[in-house]
Write a protein that holds these residues in place. Structure first.
Motif, PDB file in Angstrom:
ATOM      1  N   ALA A 148       0.797  -1.210   0.000  1.00  0.00           N
ATOM      2  CA  ALA A 148       0.000   0.000   0.000  1.00  0.00           C
ATOM      3  C   ALA A 148       0.845   1.283   0.000  1.00  0.00           C
ATOM      4  O   ALA A 148       0.530   2.226  -0.687  1.00  0.00           O
ATOM      5  CB  ALA A 148      -0.917  -0.015   1.212  1.00  0.00           C
ATOM      6  N   ARG A 149       1.913   1.312   0.772  1.00  0.00           N
ATOM      7  CA  ARG A 149       2.699   2.542   0.812  1.00  0.00           C
ATOM      8  C   ARG A 149       3.512   2.672  -0.471  1.00  0.00           C
ATOM      9  O   ARG A 149       4.129   1.713  -0.933  1.00  0.00           O
ATOM     10  CB  ARG A 149       3.627   2.555   2.041  1.00  0.00           C
ATOM     11  N   PRO A 150       3.525   3.865  -1.086  1.00  0.00           N
ATOM     12  CA  PRO A 150       4.244   4.024  -2.351  1.00  0.00           C
ATOM     13  C   PRO A 150       5.741   3.933  -2.152  1.00  0.00           C
ATOM     14  O   PRO A 150       6.285   4.362  -1.128  1.00  0.00           O
ATOM     15  CB  PRO A 150       3.833   5.433  -2.804  1.00  0.00           C
ATOM     16  N   ARG A 151       6.419   3.370  -3.126  1.00  0.00           N
ATOM     17  CA  ARG A 151       7.871   3.253  -3.068  1.00  0.00           C
ATOM     18  C   ARG A 151       8.518   4.403  -3.812  1.00  0.00           C
ATOM     19  O   ARG A 151       8.017   4.872  -4.824  1.00  0.00           O
ATOM     20  CB  ARG A 151       8.332   1.937  -3.719  1.00  0.00           C
ATOM     21  N   ARG A 152       9.660   4.839  -3.313  1.00  0.00           N
ATOM     22  CA  ARG A 152      10.462   5.793  -4.075  1.00  0.00           C
ATOM     23  C   ARG A 152      11.076   5.083  -5.265  1.00  0.00           C
ATOM     24  O   ARG A 152      11.313   3.884  -5.223  1.00  0.00           O
ATOM     25  CB  ARG A 152      11.595   6.334  -3.196  1.00  0.00           C
ATOM     26  N   PRO A 153      11.380   5.821  -6.333  1.00  0.00           N
ATOM     27  CA  PRO A 153      12.169   5.211  -7.414  1.00  0.00           C
ATOM     28  C   PRO A 153      13.499   4.721  -6.861  1.00  0.00           C
ATOM     29  O   PRO A 153      14.059   5.304  -5.935  1.00  0.00           O
ATOM     30  CB  PRO A 153      12.364   6.366  -8.399  1.00  0.00           C
ATOM     31  N   VAL A 154      13.997   3.629  -7.419  1.00  0.00           N
ATOM     32  CA  VAL A 154      15.226   3.045  -6.885  1.00  0.00           C
ATOM     33  C   VAL A 154      16.379   4.042  -6.917  1.00  0.00           C
ATOM     34  O   VAL A 154      17.236   4.051  -6.037  1.00  0.00           O
ATOM     35  CB  VAL A 154      15.585   1.749  -7.644  1.00  0.00           C
ATOM     36  N   ALA A 155      16.415   4.929  -7.922  1.00  0.00           N
ATOM     37  CA  ALA A 155      17.516   5.899  -8.019  1.00  0.00           C
ATOM     38  C   ALA A 155      17.532   6.851  -6.829  1.00  0.00           C
ATOM     39  O   ALA A 155      18.589   7.354  -6.450  1.00  0.00           O
ATOM     40  CB  ALA A 155      17.400   6.686  -9.327  1.00  0.00           C
ATOM     41  N   GLU A 156      16.372   7.106  -6.235  1.00  0.00           N
ATOM     42  CA  GLU A 156      16.302   7.984  -5.074  1.00  0.00           C
ATOM     43  C   GLU A 156      16.600   7.237  -3.782  1.00  0.00           C
ATOM     44  O   GLU A 156      16.965   7.847  -2.785  1.00  0.00           O
ATOM     45  CB  GLU A 156      14.907   8.611  -4.972  1.00  0.00           C
ATOM     46  N   ALA A 157      16.414   5.937  -3.798  1.00  0.00           N
ATOM     47  CA  ALA A 157      16.560   5.169  -2.577  1.00  0.00           C
ATOM     48  C   ALA A 157      17.998   4.716  -2.326  1.00  0.00           C
ATOM     49  O   ALA A 157      18.431   4.605  -1.183  1.00  0.00           O
ATOM     50  CB  ALA A 157      15.646   3.943  -2.622  1.00  0.00           C
ATOM     51  N   VAL A 158      18.752   4.432  -3.401  1.00  0.00           N
ATOM     52  CA  VAL A 158      20.087   3.858  -3.238  1.00  0.00           C
ATOM     53  C   VAL A 158      21.062   4.508  -4.218  1.00  0.00           C
ATOM     54  O   VAL A 158      20.658   5.152  -5.191  1.00  0.00           O
ATOM     55  CB  VAL A 158      20.066   2.327  -3.488  1.00  0.00           C
ATOM     56  N   THR A 159      22.356   4.298  -3.965  1.00  0.00           N
ATOM     57  CA  THR A 159      23.385   4.780  -4.888  1.00  0.00           C
ATOM     58  C   THR A 159      23.468   3.857  -6.100  1.00  0.00           C
ATOM     59  O   THR A 159      22.889   2.769  -6.113  1.00  0.00           O
ATOM     60  CB  THR A 159      24.750   4.813  -4.198  1.00  0.00           C
ATOM     61  N   GLU A 160      24.212   4.300  -7.102  1.00  0.00           N
ATOM     62  CA  GLU A 160      24.357   3.481  -8.300  1.00  0.00           C
ATOM     63  C   GLU A 160      25.017   2.141  -7.980  1.00  0.00           C
ATOM     64  O   GLU A 160      24.606   1.099  -8.486  1.00  0.00           O
ATOM     65  CB  GLU A 160      25.171   4.227  -9.354  1.00  0.00           C
ATOM     66  N   ARG A 161      26.046   2.154  -7.136  1.00  0.00           N
ATOM     67  CA  ARG A 161      26.712   0.903  -6.761  1.00  0.00           C
ATOM     68  C   ARG A 161      25.757   0.002  -5.994  1.00  0.00           C
ATOM     69  O   ARG A 161      25.703  -1.206  -6.221  1.00  0.00           O
ATOM     70  CB  ARG A 161      27.963   1.186  -5.935  1.00  0.00           C
ATOM     71  N   GLU A 162      24.985   0.579  -5.074  1.00  0.00           N
ATOM     72  CA  GLU A 162      24.023  -0.226  -4.320  1.00  0.00           C
ATOM     73  C   GLU A 162      22.955  -0.789  -5.246  1.00  0.00           C
ATOM     74  O   GLU A 162      22.456  -1.899  -5.032  1.00  0.00           O
ATOM     75  CB  GLU A 162      23.396   0.622  -3.214  1.00  0.00           C
ATOM     76  N   ARG A 163      22.607  -0.042  -6.282  1.00  0.00           N
ATOM     77  CA  ARG A 163      21.652  -0.539  -7.271  1.00  0.00           C
ATOM     78  C   ARG A 163      22.217  -1.776  -7.963  1.00  0.00           C
ATOM     79  O   ARG A 163      21.501  -2.760  -8.182  1.00  0.00           O
ATOM     80  CB  ARG A 163      21.362   0.550  -8.298  1.00  0.00           C
ATOM     81  N   GLU A 164      23.507  -1.737  -8.301  1.00  0.00           N
ATOM     82  CA  GLU A 164      24.144  -2.894  -8.933  1.00  0.00           C
ATOM     83  C   GLU A 164      24.127  -4.095  -7.990  1.00  0.00           C
ATOM     84  O   GLU A 164      23.836  -5.224  -8.409  1.00  0.00           O
ATOM     85  CB  GLU A 164      25.583  -2.553  -9.325  1.00  0.00           C
ATOM     86  N   VAL A 165      24.441  -3.828  -6.727  1.00  0.00           N
ATOM     87  CA  VAL A 165      24.462  -4.909  -5.739  1.00  0.00           C
ATOM     88  C   VAL A 165      23.056  -5.480  -5.552  1.00  0.00           C
ATOM     89  O   VAL A 165      22.867  -6.700  -5.511  1.00  0.00           O
ATOM     90  CB  VAL A 165      25.038  -4.401  -4.401  1.00  0.00           C
ATOM     91  N   LEU A 166      22.052  -4.606  -5.464  1.00  0.00           N
ATOM     92  CA  LEU A 166      20.675  -5.059  -5.285  1.00  0.00           C
ATOM     93  C   LEU A 166      20.231  -5.915  -6.469  1.00  0.00           C
ATOM     94  O   LEU A 166      19.540  -6.929  -6.295  1.00  0.00           O
ATOM     95  CB  LEU A 166      19.748  -3.858  -5.118  1.00  0.00           C
ATOM     96  N   THR A 167      20.641  -5.535  -7.669  1.00  0.00           N
ATOM     97  CA  THR A 167      20.306  -6.314  -8.855  1.00  0.00           C
ATOM     98  C   THR A 167      20.888  -7.724  -8.757  1.00  0.00           C
ATOM     99  O   THR A 167      20.212  -8.712  -9.057  1.00  0.00           O
ATOM    100  CB  THR A 167      20.831  -5.631 -10.122  1.00  0.00           C
ATOM    101  N   LEU A 168      22.138  -7.822  -8.303  1.00  0.00           N
ATOM    102  CA  LEU A 168      22.787  -9.125  -8.196  1.00  0.00           C
ATOM    103  C   LEU A 168      22.183  -9.954  -7.061  1.00  0.00           C
ATOM    104  O   LEU A 168      22.040 -11.172  -7.182  1.00  0.00           O
ATOM    105  CB  LEU A 168      24.292  -8.942  -8.001  1.00  0.00           C
ATOM    106  N   VAL A 169      21.820  -9.298  -5.972  1.00  0.00           N
ATOM    107  CA  VAL A 169      21.100 -10.007  -4.902  1.00  0.00           C
ATOM    108  C   VAL A 169      19.792 -10.564  -5.451  1.00  0.00           C
ATOM    109  O   VAL A 169      19.416 -11.707  -5.186  1.00  0.00           O
ATOM    110  CB  VAL A 169      20.831  -9.069  -3.707  1.00  0.00           C
ATOM    111  N   GLY A 170      19.107  -9.753  -6.257  1.00  0.00           N
ATOM    112  CA  GLY A 170      17.853 -10.187  -6.850  1.00  0.00           C
ATOM    113  C   GLY A 170      18.013 -11.373  -7.779  1.00  0.00           C
ATOM    114  O   GLY A 170      17.083 -12.159  -7.970  1.00  0.00           O
TER     115      GLY A 170
END
Length: 220
Positions: A148-170
């Motif tokens: 129910a609660r809206p999510r921020r866009p991933v770019a606002e939530a994490v850094t570019e490196r963290e985005r890469e890491v999150l993708t690999l975790v996924g």
């Protein structure tokens, strides 16, 4: 010694797991339950490190039992779902309820033992192949949409490196595999994952996988 409670409505399954665990010097079965309500009571009394939980059981099922167990902040118990994934429509619900991971019953016995150890250490377990199938399940379910609660866009939530890491975790990669993929140290990979836990308010690695899907970083 890792203390384990086995929860399954099939005595034969529990017996097989008990015999398997008996041969492991660092694991011991301290109790067994045949349904979710009994499991909740047993876990509250014995306070094991891990509850190995089936999902489909009469009465209180594994999802509700997992929810009750993980809702108690005083319990040290982590839940590892052990189920037949192809036939189980409730794995997503179990993860949302707080399970630290899941395995399928036809995996190698040593893999199941290792899964118990991983979950007991406070990590979460999603094998890469199962992760891909799980994401496919998310995509097919209306309840898989972001909550129910809206999510921020991933770019606002994490850094570019963290985005890469999150993708690999996924994608189901371990910290060591993430480190190799990004040419960083395992310690650095672990630090990035730890920051993702905090920034995304994720309980464990399983929930990072869910968020990687919801952000659109991984796809079926």
């Amino acid at each position: 010694m890792i203390r384990v409670v086995l929860v399954d409505d099939q005595p034969l399954i529990r017996t097989g797991l008990r015999v398997l665990i008996a041969d492991a010097p660092d694991l011991e079965v301290v109790g067994e339950a045949g349904d979710g309500a009994e499991a909740v009571e047993l876990v509250a009394r014995l306070r094991p490190d891990v509850a190995v939980m089936d999902i489909r059981m009469p009465g209180t099922d594994g999802i509700e039992a997992t929810r009750r167990i993980t809702a108690d902040p005083d319990l040290p118990t982590h839940v590892l779902v052990l189920t037949t994934f192809d036939d189980d429509d409730y794995v997503y619900g179990a993860l949302r309820a707080g399970a630290s991971g899941f395995l399928v019953k036809d995996l190698a016995l040593e893999t199941i033992l290792d899964g118990i150890r991983v979950v007991a250490a406070g990590d979460a377990l999603l094998a890469p192949g199962i992760t891909r199938r799980l994401i496919g399940e998310f995509a097919a379910r209306p309840e898989a949409a972001p909550a129910a609660r809206p999510r921020r866009p991933v770019a606002e939530a994490v850094t570019e490196r963290e985005r890469e890491v999150l993708t690999l975790v996924g994608r189901g990669l371990s910290n060591a595999e993430i480190a190799a993929e990004l040419t960083i140290s395992v310690g650095t990979a672990k630090a990035h994952v730890a920051r993702l836990f905090t920034k995304l308010d994720a309980r464990d690695r399983v929930h990072l996988v869910i968020q990687a899907y919801e952000f659109g970083l991984v796809a079926p």
